[in-house]
Design a protein around this motif. Structure first.
Motif, mmCIF file in Angstrom:
data_model
loop_
_atom_site.group_PDB
_atom_site.id
_atom_site.type_symbol
_atom_site.label_atom_id
_atom_site.label_comp_id
_atom_site.label_asym_id
_atom_site.label_seq_id
_atom_site.Cartn_x
_atom_site.Cartn_y
_atom_site.Cartn_z
ATOM 1 N N ILE A 32 0.934 -1.254 0.045
ATOM 2 C CA ILE A 32 -0.173 -0.016 0.070
ATOM 3 C C ILE A 32 0.848 1.314 0.029
ATOM 4 C CG2 ILE A 32 -1.483 1.343 1.138
ATOM 5 C CD1 ILE A 32 -2.940 -1.282 2.416
ATOM 6 N N ILE A 35 2.337 1.790 -3.409
ATOM 7 C CA ILE A 35 1.231 2.345 -4.337
ATOM 8 C C ILE A 35 1.224 3.764 -4.238
ATOM 9 C CG2 ILE A 35 -0.860 2.193 -5.229
ATOM 10 C CD1 ILE A 35 -0.708 -0.915 -4.478
ATOM 11 N N ILE A 36 0.896 4.165 -2.913
ATOM 12 C CA ILE A 36 0.581 5.473 -2.936
ATOM 13 C C ILE A 36 1.683 6.532 -3.073
ATOM 14 C CG2 ILE A 36 0.385 7.161 -0.900
ATOM 15 C CD1 ILE A 36 -1.283 5.132 0.398
ATOM 16 N N GLU A 39 2.142 6.670 -7.085
ATOM 17 C CA GLU A 39 1.223 7.767 -7.601
ATOM 18 C C GLU A 39 1.184 8.957 -7.121
ATOM 19 O OE1 GLU A 39 -2.270 8.164 -9.909
ATOM 20 O OE2 GLU A 39 -1.289 6.227 -9.652
ATOM 21 N N VAL A 40 1.639 9.193 -5.880
ATOM 22 C CA VAL A 40 1.992 10.412 -5.610
ATOM 23 C C VAL A 40 3.090 11.358 -6.355
ATOM 24 C CG1 VAL A 40 2.082 12.327 -3.678
ATOM 25 C CG2 VAL A 40 0.371 10.380 -3.599
ATOM 26 N N GLY A 44 -0.307 12.133 -9.394
ATOM 27 C CA GLY A 44 -1.534 11.567 -9.098
ATOM 28 C C GLY A 44 -1.964 11.812 -7.651
ATOM 29 N N ALA A 45 -3.090 11.408 -7.277
ATOM 30 C CA ALA A 45 -3.709 11.286 -6.021
ATOM 31 C C ALA A 45 -4.204 9.976 -5.651
ATOM 32 C CB ALA A 45 -4.851 12.350 -5.775
ATOM 33 N N VAL A 46 -4.245 9.731 -4.305
ATOM 34 C CA VAL A 46 -5.017 8.503 -3.688
ATOM 35 C C VAL A 46 -6.116 8.953 -2.639
ATOM 36 C CG1 VAL A 46 -4.310 6.349 -2.672
ATOM 37 C CG2 VAL A 46 -2.808 7.341 -4.221
ATOM 38 N N THR A 47 -7.358 8.442 -2.859
ATOM 39 C CA THR A 47 -8.159 8.816 -1.877
ATOM 40 C C THR A 47 -8.302 7.358 -1.134
ATOM 41 O OG1 THR A 47 -9.475 10.067 -3.365
ATOM 42 C CG2 THR A 47 -10.594 9.163 -1.517
ATOM 43 N N LEU A 48 -8.113 7.382 0.315
ATOM 44 C CA LEU A 48 -8.275 6.416 1.184
ATOM 45 C C LEU A 48 -9.752 6.338 1.737
ATOM 46 C CD1 LEU A 48 -4.882 6.435 2.695
ATOM 47 C CD2 LEU A 48 -5.512 4.860 1.128
ATOM 48 N N LYS A 53 -7.659 12.131 1.432
ATOM 49 C CA LYS A 53 -6.833 12.272 0.166
ATOM 50 C C LYS A 53 -5.585 12.662 0.211
ATOM 51 C CE LYS A 53 -7.401 14.207 -4.433
ATOM 52 N NZ LYS A 53 -8.387 15.417 -5.072
ATOM 53 N N TYR A 55 -2.268 13.795 -1.955
ATOM 54 C CA TYR A 55 -2.071 14.333 -3.202
ATOM 55 C C TYR A 55 -0.734 15.331 -3.179
ATOM 56 C CZ TYR A 55 -4.252 18.499 -1.216
ATOM 57 O OH TYR A 55 -4.598 19.523 -0.477
#
Length: 95
Positions: A32, A35-36, A39-40, A44-48, A53, A55
């Protein structure tokens, strides 16, 4: 104020919640995190869900002050990681 939960404590709690071994919980947490981070870092951004969120935001070039000498220094543009907390988490803490 209590001390923050360490990674070891988090892995143990996650393993207990999942009903699995600590090794599997540690691997899941590491996956996890990877991945975060990926992406960041890519913009990008990740919403949990239920948490918030995460970002990346760009900061423009600006003038800053050295507190030791009061000298004005031009700081280059950079990026900063931000997190917006979900309303559900805020409500559970305050409620």
């Amino acid at each position: 104020m209590t001390k923050p939960m360490t990674k070891t404590q988090l892995v143990a709690a996650l393993a207990e919640e999942m009903g699995s071994e600590k090794k599997a919980a540690s691997a899941a947490l590491d996956a996890i995190t990877a991945i975060i981070t990926r992406e960041v870092a890519g913009g990008g951004a990740v919403t949990l869900p239920g948490i918030g969120k995460i970002y990346c935001r760009e900061r423009p070039e600006r003038m800053v002050r050295n507190p030791a000498t009061n000298e004005q220094i031009k700081k280059e543009a950079d990026k900063v990681v931000k997190m917006t907390i979900a309303k559900a988490l805020k409500d559970s803490v305050n409620g």
